[in-house]
Motif scaffolding. Structure first.
Motif, PDB file in Angstrom:
ATOM      1  N   ASN A   2       0.808  -1.177   0.056  1.00 53.65           N
ATOM      2  CA  ASN A   2      -0.103  -0.046  -0.087  1.00 53.65           C
ATOM      3  C   ASN A   2       0.827   1.211   0.085  1.00 53.65           C
ATOM      4  O   ASN A   2       0.137   2.373   0.026  1.00 53.65           O
ATOM      5  N   GLY A   3       2.140   0.979   0.005  1.00 48.69           N
ATOM      6  CA  GLY A   3       2.885   2.287   0.026  1.00 48.69           C
ATOM      7  C   GLY A   3       3.263   2.784   1.746  1.00 48.69           C
ATOM      8  O   GLY A   3       2.359   2.416   2.374  1.00 48.69           O
ATOM      9  N   LEU A   4       4.301   3.125   1.606  1.00 49.50           N
ATOM     10  CA  LEU A   4       4.735   3.370   3.132  1.00 49.50           C
ATOM     11  C   LEU A   4       3.896   4.493   3.994  1.00 49.50           C
ATOM     12  O   LEU A   4       3.623   4.255   4.867  1.00 49.50           O
ATOM     13  N   PRO A   5       3.510   5.489   3.057  1.00 47.19           N
ATOM     14  CA  PRO A   5       2.736   6.577   3.950  1.00 47.19           C
ATOM     15  C   PRO A   5       1.333   6.052   4.402  1.00 47.19           C
ATOM     16  O   PRO A   5       0.916   6.299   5.698  1.00 47.19           O
ATOM     17  N   LEU A  59      -1.524   4.403   9.322  1.00 43.17           N
ATOM     18  CA  LEU A  59      -2.240   3.465   9.997  1.00 43.17           C
ATOM     19  C   LEU A  59      -1.520   3.133  11.334  1.00 43.17           C
ATOM     20  O   LEU A  59      -2.166   2.936  12.238  1.00 43.17           O
ATOM     21  N   MET A  60      -0.261   3.342  11.476  1.00 38.77           N
ATOM     22  CA  MET A  60       0.197   3.123  12.887  1.00 38.77           C
ATOM     23  C   MET A  60       0.203   4.119  13.749  1.00 38.77           C
ATOM     24  O   MET A  60       0.545   4.134  14.900  1.00 38.77           O
ATOM     25  N   ARG A  61      -0.044   5.441  13.243  1.00 38.82           N
ATOM     26  CA  ARG A  61      -0.284   6.503  14.062  1.00 38.82           C
ATOM     27  C   ARG A  61       1.064   7.264  14.473  1.00 38.82           C
ATOM     28  O   ARG A  61       1.524   8.228  14.339  1.00 38.82           O
ATOM     29  N   ILE A  62       1.771   6.173  15.241  1.00 35.28           N
ATOM     30  CA  ILE A  62       3.070   6.651  15.951  1.00 35.28           C
ATOM     31  C   ILE A  62       3.853   6.299  15.067  1.00 35.28           C
ATOM     32  O   ILE A  62       4.040   5.206  14.109  1.00 35.28           O
ATOM     33  N   HIS A  63       5.347   6.937  15.082  1.00 31.06           N
ATOM     34  CA  HIS A  63       6.395   6.630  14.432  1.00 31.06           C
ATOM     35  C   HIS A  63       6.924   5.226  15.386  1.00 31.06           C
ATOM     36  O   HIS A  63       6.727   5.359  16.412  1.00 31.06           O
ATOM     37  N   PRO A  64       7.285   4.192  14.538  1.00 37.66           N
ATOM     38  CA  PRO A  64       7.618   2.888  15.181  1.00 37.66           C
ATOM     39  C   PRO A  64       8.834   3.153  16.179  1.00 37.66           C
ATOM     40  O   PRO A  64       8.721   2.259  17.188  1.00 37.66           O
ATOM     41  N   GLY A  65       9.420   4.346  15.984  1.00 35.21           N
ATOM     42  CA  GLY A  65      10.558   4.406  16.833  1.00 35.21           C
ATOM     43  C   GLY A  65      10.082   4.545  18.571  1.00 35.21           C
ATOM     44  O   GLY A  65      10.921   4.183  19.144  1.00 35.21           O
ATOM     45  N   PHE A  66       8.946   4.939  18.355  1.00 34.14           N
ATOM     46  CA  PHE A  66       8.557   5.395  19.790  1.00 34.14           C
ATOM     47  C   PHE A  66       8.221   3.963  20.517  1.00 34.14           C
ATOM     48  O   PHE A  66       8.126   3.986  21.898  1.00 34.14           O
ATOM     49  N   LEU A  67       8.215   2.862  19.882  1.00 32.89           N
ATOM     50  CA  LEU A  67       7.725   1.605  20.341  1.00 32.89           C
ATOM     51  C   LEU A  67       9.204   1.089  21.160  1.00 32.89           C
ATOM     52  O   LEU A  67       8.904   0.336  22.197  1.00 32.89           O
ATOM     53  N   MET A  68      10.139   1.594  20.746  1.00 31.16           N
ATOM     54  CA  MET A  68      11.437   1.324  21.399  1.00 31.16           C
ATOM     55  C   MET A  68      11.497   1.495  22.957  1.00 31.16           C
ATOM     56  O   MET A  68      11.423   0.842  23.830  1.00 31.16           O
ATOM     57  N   PRO A  69      11.590   2.929  23.094  1.00 28.91           N
ATOM     58  CA  PRO A  69      11.419   3.376  24.517  1.00 28.91           C
ATOM     59  C   PRO A  69      10.187   2.706  25.240  1.00 28.91           C
ATOM     60  O   PRO A  69      10.514   2.591  26.445  1.00 28.91           O
ATOM     61  N   PHE A  70       9.055   2.757  24.725  1.00 28.47           N
ATOM     62  CA  PHE A  70       8.138   1.972  25.377  1.00 28.47           C
ATOM     63  C   PHE A  70       8.351   0.271  25.791  1.00 28.47           C
ATOM     64  O   PHE A  70       8.471   0.076  27.021  1.00 28.47           O
ATOM     65  N   GLY A  71       8.767  -0.244  24.805  1.00 28.05           N
ATOM     66  CA  GLY A  71       9.274  -1.647  25.268  1.00 28.05           C
ATOM     67  C   GLY A  71      10.532  -1.923  26.144  1.00 28.05           C
ATOM     68  O   GLY A  71      10.517  -2.456  27.002  1.00 28.05           O
ATOM     69  N   LEU A  72      11.400  -1.088  25.863  1.00 29.44           N
ATOM     70  CA  LEU A  72      12.698  -0.814  26.891  1.00 29.44           C
ATOM     71  C   LEU A  72      12.090  -0.553  28.252  1.00 29.44           C
ATOM     72  O   LEU A  72      12.469  -1.148  29.226  1.00 29.44           O
ATOM     73  N   ALA A  73      11.160   0.369  28.325  1.00 25.17           N
ATOM     74  CA  ALA A  73      10.645   0.685  29.561  1.00 25.17           C
ATOM     75  C   ALA A  73       9.851  -0.543  30.335  1.00 25.17           C
ATOM     76  O   ALA A  73      10.066  -0.501  31.426  1.00 25.17           O
ATOM     77  N   ILE A  74       9.112  -1.154  29.555  1.00 24.62           N
ATOM     78  CA  ILE A  74       8.336  -2.342  29.981  1.00 24.62           C
ATOM     79  C   ILE A  74       9.393  -3.412  30.470  1.00 24.62           C
ATOM     80  O   ILE A  74       9.178  -3.848  31.762  1.00 24.62           O
ATOM     81  N   SER A  75      10.319  -3.386  29.740  1.00 23.32           N
ATOM     82  CA  SER A  75      11.242  -4.747  30.000  1.00 23.32           C
ATOM     83  C   SER A  75      11.814  -4.306  31.437  1.00 23.32           C
ATOM     84  O   SER A  75      12.237  -5.164  32.295  1.00 23.32           O
TER      85      SER A  75
END
Lengths: 507, 136, 773, 116
Positions: free
Chosen positions: B53-56, B61-77
């Motif tokens: 479908n093209g990157l945009p 669809l994801m709403r947030i930049h995937p990069g922000f999953l990293m601090p969340f994930g790190l924080a949870i772990s």
């Protein structure tokens, strides 16, 4: 009592880094958090180091799994001191970088990665498990890759290609060594490995693992003939990055060598004499390299190689005296090299260049700064009674006791060449009149900085200079610590008992 | 032509693969799988979607930049690793709920840890892949 | 006990404090702090003059059982004489410097460095501990570096500072080596504890005695500017004159002499000592005296005569006879008195006329009568004309050379020759500028008293001590001789010995010296001659060596650090192959027991076959895409191997990761150029050999390891407890999140950093002002 | 089979080293990846291999009833694979960026930082 104190120097930078990542684009907020975070880590490390100076080896079984089954973190006096110095150096560099790193780099992860780097360093010093050490090494190298390329200048990228390749090669060689150790002994815990190696009669295969670790760590600590990545890359990133690299990265390699060759592979004459040959060659070749360089940071880079030789020489001799000299030198070198690279950064701020031919005139313009520089530089040279002198004294004594002319000659020659290289910097950067000041003035940012920023740049240099003066003038105290370390290092049973007979092992 | 097929397929594939990845994550303690593989499968799901479908579109669809999953994930772990320290247990000690939960099995800090891993893996691999696609 | 030696630290602290006071910035030039600075050396002088007699006092003030050094001081005759010279001449120099630097910039800086230097010198001559002595020794080198390079914007100054610190620095380091050997052999680092006969016997009979002695001598010779290291001293004349007068006449250069004198009772009675000192001292004294005659710059003449005088002292210390010891004890004092006076004279003339070139100076007598008197007196003492104290010194020198067994003619000849030339050189400085016609274009007048009174004091003292030797005989000289010889000496200085050979030699010296002076016409011609002769001199040779060494370093560095990654990797891998190969060949058995291994099935052969083919494709394919695809296939075959051998988790991970890697590659390769096609070349063979060697070693090692029984203790623990304690059945996952959860924690950190790295590599564009930070 | 795998390991190491000695940055990265694969396989092999016995405790049991493959090497390799993925991804992008900036894929043209 559970010794949480061991893990704080690892967790605090992690927490700071995560917090920093949440403030990804707010470089102003990041600066405050960074300094605060490093400050807190420094306090925790200080507390840990003080605990280790009582002579106890403190261990923490992560996940409550008893050693050798789980991953254990161990703080003996060596680890404790190194953690303290790493945190100190990182704190100073963070102060330095708060002003010297611009918004560009700051909003692309500079500060969180600096925290990750410190986490990796502290983790490596505290790891009691060889695979865990490998993983910490990977944290260090990936953070250093990112820091060295952050900005993507041409020189940075060219240097990084070599830096990345040789460091990845080192990691693979290290991993190969781990594979052989696990295949032979079925264990990864350092203390357990030590016991098993002592019982094993497979000296040949164990030695192959030892050689692989020697080369793997040797590349990381930039020993001759494995140092090429260092002068190719250390002068390319911002000065703050060079400072933390110059002070700590190679020292982790040295630490790993010390740990592994004092705990696991103890009495092998072939390896010991290999160390001595490599040490003396590093001293001389590194110093010769420093002699002909024209870029201040490259001079310091080659001096790192030369001075790593001093430490490796101690490892080659491995008497109590030699170990005292070696770890003392290690401590001294962390402080002084970090400072040297920060100073080069300050010189750049003051004069707009790193190359000797474009520098000059600092002595008459900034006499008091110059005196501070001179103190830092003479510590680097090892002029008595500053910090670099005492470890050399112990190393010389040790090499006399071994009747080893090579090391005596190497130390004297390398010290002399270091002196000349540093004097060369002094003459052209400080004493000489600036050759083209009017033109250079355009590139100098110093004059535009507000006072508080000037102070923030000078403060870390002053702190490290004072610390190195303290080390030099209060050498007796440092030698006491080194003596404790030497006792712990030359008697692996202390480490083994602390890890394997920890009462928490039986939950 | 085949983009149409892919587009349609990816519409269904994305939620399906995501569900599968979560399943792999949760069952990892009992069967092959876990946070790593789960995260990687989820990442591949998004990558496929982006191809089709093209990157945009995927990014919207994801709403947030995937990069922000990293601090969340790190924080949870990190929190699940440090939580036991509040109970004066060493770092990373497993803390378990008494009764098992359906589908997942026993519920404990290890699971939260794995969820953190899952998020970081998605975040990291997507950051890498999306950045490259953006800046060809 | 509360002896005076224990008060030394207080003195040192006072000096240090004043250095700091001077270092605090000031707006006014020549402020009060500068003016008061002579009080420090004066106070110190009085302290040493009144606080001590010639008897030995030792005190250990601080020690630590882990450090090989202690803070301990000794004062005996030798130390006291030096301390008096350092502080006494220091006081005069400080007064002189206040006048000399009047109105100049950085006066306080000069004074603080001078004080620092004084402190260091006192430390050298009073330390009882070898390491402590070395510390102060290096401090003198460092502070003199700053003093010699004081005019730091002048290139020649910088060069000579570099030259000085290079030579003394190298000498110092080598000497440290010698000290450590000495300390280790003797079992103590305290000099005063080495004096007993047993320790001396242990030291002198040790196998490392000779190298140790050579090391220490090198330190002393470089510091005291002995041939062939002498040239840094004339070079050091670039410094302001107060510095030259202080460092290069009275104090620093004598540190080497002090050291030799200090060790003379311990190391002196050995052939190496005697031969080295007599020959180096002898060559230095005559060579430098000869050189001095050809110079036109007053300071240059003085520098060479200083070198020559230092040669005389070393020479005398080598002879070890009672007369020689008496001679050297006296000569140290004599030389300091007249040479410092000479230097101050030269400085004042320079200050007033703007030149020190004796071929351009004349007729200063009328305008500067007091200076003329000083010049005459100093030349008098220098020439050894009775009744000056110099005469007493020269007397003793001839007496000792005449008595030297075997070589008395040679040594006496050398001494007489040297003294003839020194006599002439003294006249060149002390007499020549004053005689003849007045230089007209300058409006000369007598300078301020601070510029000549200090020199006058010294010159008068030189005469006074000669007339009344008893003033110094028992209080100063005899204790020094006791220290140097290590046993009580009995010295009676007197002017008149009767008509003997020594007196005739003295007369001969004076006569020939005066003749030489008359013959010499200083000027550009002679200077040119000696400079062209210098081409073969040690300075050129040492310069050549150092240039050669820098060239060598340059060459080696360029060869090693050549920028080619391939070479770097080859060196590293070559090193790995060598030592790993050695260990494998030498220490492993090469036995392979097939029974321990599992069978091969046809599927496995196929899989491995595919893997082999893909590997070869990656190696030799000319297409990038094919190479990447082949690399992907290698990953997938590994994945299948993992499936075969009970590693489902691994297989899944490897599969997904491999896929992602290939995707990444394809995305990136989009823009990269084609492979560079290179024809087969010898470099391929070398690379191939190294690669095959590493591969073969890995195969051999892994097969060897497989012969051992596996240890499963830890795996068994995991297997037993995975469900019971960690509540999981997939043991691999339990290990990842629980048993070795810390690894995983770190691993996701690595992944995050890598992602940040990729993001910033691709997105960050620096603004111009951020390019270099 | 072990012999075959041992030879495979040797081949992977040799091929990896041969590739990192080439002048092209792309080959350099492929070489590093092959070396990483070789190291992983080495860990796997030296942890001893066995067929059809995955280290998963059976449904109805609390411990292994039968022999099982050593789970530790698997866990180590898993960690190593993920880590090398991160590093490789970074290295690949580095190559891309370096090509952009330096305008060449040839490593031997990148020698400016080593010049004195």
């Amino acid at each position: 009592m559970i010794a949480h104190v061991v893990i704080w120097p690892i967790l605090l930078p992690l927490v700071s880094a995560i917090v920093l990542m949440f403030f990804w684009n707010q470089s102003k907020v990041q600066r405050y958090i960074t300094v605060a975070g490093h400050g807190i880590s420094l306090l925790a490390s200080f507390w840990l180091a003080l605990r280790t100076y009582s002579g106890d080896i403190i261990t923490l079984n992560s996940g409550s799994w008893p050693a050798p089954y789980g991953i254990v973190f161990v703080a003996d006096a060596l680890s404790g001191t190194l953690v303290l110095l790493a945190s100190l150096a990182a704190f100073c560099v963070s102060l330095f970088s708060v002003v010297s790193i611009g918004t560009g780099r700051a909003s692309f992860g500079f500060f969180p990665i600096l925290q990750f780097l410190l986490m990796g360093l502290n983790g490596s010093f505290l790891a009691g498990d060889i695979f865990n050490l490998y993983v910490w090494f990977e944290v260090i190298i990936i953070s250093s890759f990112v820091l060295i390329t952050l900005g993507s200048e041409r020189a940075q990228l060219e240097g990084a290609i070599k830096y990345v390749t040789m460091n990845l090669l080192a990691s693979i060689i290290f991993l190969t060594g781990i594979a052989i150790l696990y295949g032979l002994l079925g264990s990864l815990n350092l203390a357990d490995l030590s016991v098993k190696i002592a019982q094993s009669d497979d000296k040949g295969l164990i030695n192959t693992a030892a050689i692989l670790l020697l080369v793997g760590f040797g590349i990381k600590s930039a020993i001759f003939p494995m140092y090429f990545w260092l002068p190719a890359s250390y002068h390319t990133p911002p000065a703050a990055v060079s400072a933390i690299f110059g002070g700590l990265l190679t020292k982790v390699g040295v630490y790993a060598l010390i740990r592994v060759f004092s705990l696991l592979f103890i009495d092998d004459p072939f390896i010991r004499s290999t160390f001595i040959v490599l040490a003396v060659s590093s001293m001389i070749i590194g110093a010769m390299g420093a002699l002909v360089q024209q870029n201040i940071r490259k001079i310091f880079s080659f001096l790192i190689i030369s001075h790593i030789g001093f430490m490796i020489a101690g490892l080659g001799m491995f008497s109590t005296l030699a170990v005292i000299g070696m770890v003392f030198y290690l401590f001294h070198d962390i402080i002084v090299k970090t400072n040297a690279f920060m100073i080069s950064g300050l010189i750049f701020k003051l004069r707009g260049s790193f190359r000797l031919e474009n520098l000059g005139g600092l002595y008459n313009r900034y006499p008091y700064l110059s005196i501070m520089f001179a103190l830092a530089m003479f510590s680097l040279v090892g002029t008595p009674p500053l910090s670099g002198f005492w470890p050399k004294l112990f190393l010389l004594k040790a090499s006399f006791n071994e009747l080893n002319w090579w090391i005596i000659g190497g130390i004297i020659a390398a010290s002399f060449l270091t002196l000349i290289a540093v004097i060369k910097i002094w003459l052209s950067v400080f004493w000489r009149k600036h050759p083209n000041y009017v033109e250079a003035k355009k590139r100098i940012v110093w004059y535009d900085l507000p006072k508080i920023q000037k102070f923030t740049i000078l403060l870390p240099i002053a702190i490290l200079t004072v610390v190195s003066l303290y080390i030099g003038l209060n050498a007796a105290k440092i030698v006491e610590i080194c003596q404790l370390i030497a006792e712990q290092i030359t008697q692996p049973s202390l480490y083994i008992d602390a890890v394997l007979s920890n009462p928490e092992n039986q939950p | 032509m085949n983009t149409i097929i892919l587009k349609t397929a990816s519409k269904y594939l994305l939620p399906l693969l995501l569900l599968f990845s979560i399943f792999v994550l949760l069952r990892g303690h009992y069967l092959p799988g876990g946070g790593f593989v789960g995260g990687l499968i989820a990442a591949i799901a998004f990558v496929l979607h982006a191809f089709a479908n093209g990157l945009p579109h995927t990014q919207r669809l994801m709403r947030i930049h995937p990069g922000f999953l990293m601090p969340f994930g790190l924080a949870i772990s990190a929190v699940s690793g440090m939580f036991p320290m509040l109970l004066n247990q060493p770092f990373m000690t497993g803390v378990w709920k008494k009764d098992p939960v359906p589908v997942i099995g026993s519920l404990g800090s290890a699971l939260f840890f794995d969820i953190g891993v899952y998020l970081v893996v998605i975040g990291a691999s997507l950051t890498i892949l999306f950045t490259i696609s953006e800046t060809r | 006990m509360d002896s005076a030696v224990e008060k030394l630290p207080i003195l040192f602290l006072c000096i240090l404090l004043y250095i700091i006071v001077l270092a605090i910035p000031s707006v006014r030039k020549n402020g009060l702090r500068s003016k008061l600075s002579p009080l420090i050396p004066i106070g110190a002088f009085l302290f040493f003059l009144l606080g001590f007699d010639g008897n030995k006092q030792t005190a250990v003030l601080w020690s630590h059982d882990l450090l090989p050094t202690q803070l301990s001081f000794t004062i005996d005759g030798l130390g006291r004489l030096f301390a008096l010279l350092i502080t006494g001449i220091g006081s005069l120099i400080f007064i002189y410097a206040n006048g000399y630097m009047k109105g100049a910039k950085y006066t306080q800086r000069l004074q603080s460095f001078l004080l620092l230097f004084m402190l260091a010198m006192l430390g050298v001559v009073l330390s009882d501990d070898l390491i402590m002595l070395f510390i102060f020794w290096e401090l003198t080198s460092v502070s003199s570096f700053f003093l010699i390079g004081f005019k730091n914007e002048d290139e020649a100054s910088r060069k000579s500072a570099l030259q000085a610190i290079s030579i003394t620095g190298l000498g110092g380091l080598v000497m440290l080596g010698g000290f450590i050997i000495l300390g280790e052999i003797a079992g103590t680092y305290a000099i005063s504890e080495m004096h007993n006969p047993e320790t001396i016997a242990t030291i002198t009979s040790h196998a490392w005695f000779t190298p140790m002695l050579i090391f220490i001598l090198l330190g002393a010779f470089t510091k005291s500017a002995q041939f062939p290291f002498h040239f840094w001293l004339p070079g050091a004349m670039k410094a302001p004159t107060p510095v030259s007068a202080y460092l290069h006449s009275a104090t620093m250069v004598k540190a080497g002499v002090y050291l030799l004198a200090r060790f003379s009772p311990i190391l002196g009675d050995t052939p190496v000592w005697t031969i080295a000192l007599i020959s180096f001292g002898g060559v230095t004294m005559i060579y430098a005296a000869f050189q001095a005659l050809f110079r036109t710059d007053m300071k240059s003449i003085l520098a060479y005569t200083t070198v020559s005088a230092l040669g005389i002292m070393v020479f005398l210390l080598g002879m070890q006879s009672s007369d020689a010891i008496a001679a050297v004890s006296l000569f140290i004092l004599v030389h300091a008195l007249y040479k410092a006076a000479f230097f101050m004279l030269a400085g004042t003339i320079d200050h007033e006329t703007g030149t020190r070139d004796i071929s351009k100076l004349s007729g200063l007598k009328t305008a500067m009568m007091p200076l003329f008197v000083i010049g005459i007196l100093a030349a008098w003492s220098n020439g050894g004309v009775p009744p000056s104290v110099g005469f007493l010194g020269k007397d003793l020198i001839y007496e000792s050379t005449l008595a030297y067994p075997g070589l008395n003619y040679l040594l006496t000849g050398v001494s007489v020759g040297t003294n003839i030339m020194l006599f002439a050189a003294g006249l060149l400085v002390g007499w020549m500028p004053f005689r003849g016609k007045k230089i007209s274009h300058k409006n000369l007048q007598l300078p301020a008293p601070s510029l000549w009174v200090p020199a006058a004091v010294l010159a008068v003292l030189g005469m006074l001590f000669g007339l009344f030797p008893s003033l110094i005989n028992d209080s100063l000289i005899n204790p020094v001789a006791n220290s140097i010889s290590g046993q009580p000496e009995d010295i009676h200085l007197k002017l008149w010995h009767g008509l003997n050979t020594v007196l005739y030699l003295s007369l001969l010296t004076m006569g020939l010296g005066f003749l030489t002076y008359l013959v010499i016409r200083p000027g550009a011609g002679m200077l040119g001659f000696i400079e062209s002769a210098e081409r073969f001199g040690p300075r050129r040779i040492l310069h050549g060596i150092s240039h050669g060494f820098i060239g060598l370093s340059d060459w080696i560095t360029k060869i090693l650090q050549n920028g080619k990654l391939r070479i770097y990797l080859l060196v590293i891998l070559g090193f790995l192959v060598l030592i790993l190969g050695y260990v494998v060949l030498a220490e492993t058995t090469f036995t392979i027991d097939i029974d321990m291994l599992t069978n091969i099935t046809i599927y496995e052969v196929i899989i491995v076959g595919i893997l082999f083919i893909s590997v070869f494709l990656t190696l030799f394919s000319g297409s990038r895409l094919a190479a990447v695809a082949a690399m992907g296939v290698v990953g997938y075959t590994l994945c299948i191997i993992f499936v075969f051998y009970s590693a489902p988790d691994l297989a899944m991970t490897q599969f997904t990761i491999d896929t992602l890697t290939v995707i990444l590659f394809v995305l990136v390769l989009y823009r990269l150029p084609r492979f560079i096609r290179l024809d087969f070349s010898p470099r391929h063979i070398l690379d191939g050999l190294v690669a095959i060697a590493v591969g073969a070693l890995m195969t051999i090692i892994s097969l060897e390891v497989l012969q051992r029984m596996p240890e499963r203790e830890i795996s068994d623990y995991y297997a037993l407890n995975a469900y019971v304690l960690a509540k999981g059945k997939n043991v691999v996952n339990v290990i990842l999140v629980d048993f070795r959860g810390a690894d995983t924690m770190i691993e996701i950190v690595v992944l995050s950093i890598a992602a940040i790295g990729v993001y910033s590599l691709l997105k960050l564009r620096l603004r111009k002002n951020e390019k270099m930070e | 089979m072990e012999i075959l795998l041992a030879i495979t390991i040797g081949l992977l190491y040799a091929a990896g080293i041969f590739l990192i000695l080439r002048r092209s940055m792309v080959r350099l990265i492929i070489g590093l990846i092959l070396l990483g694969n070789g190291a992983n396989l080495l860990i796997f092999l030296l942890g001893r291999i066995s067929k059809g016995k995955p280290p998963i405790i059976p449904e109805d049991s609390k411990v292994f009833l039968d022999a099982y493959a050593d789970p530790i090497p698997q866990a180590l390799i898993l960690t190593a694979i993920v880590i090398s993925f991160g590093l490789q991804a970074y290295a690949i992008i580095l190559v891309k960026r370096a090509y952009r900036v330096v305008k060449t894929d040839d490593i031997e043209e990148m020698i400016t930082t080593d010049e004195i």
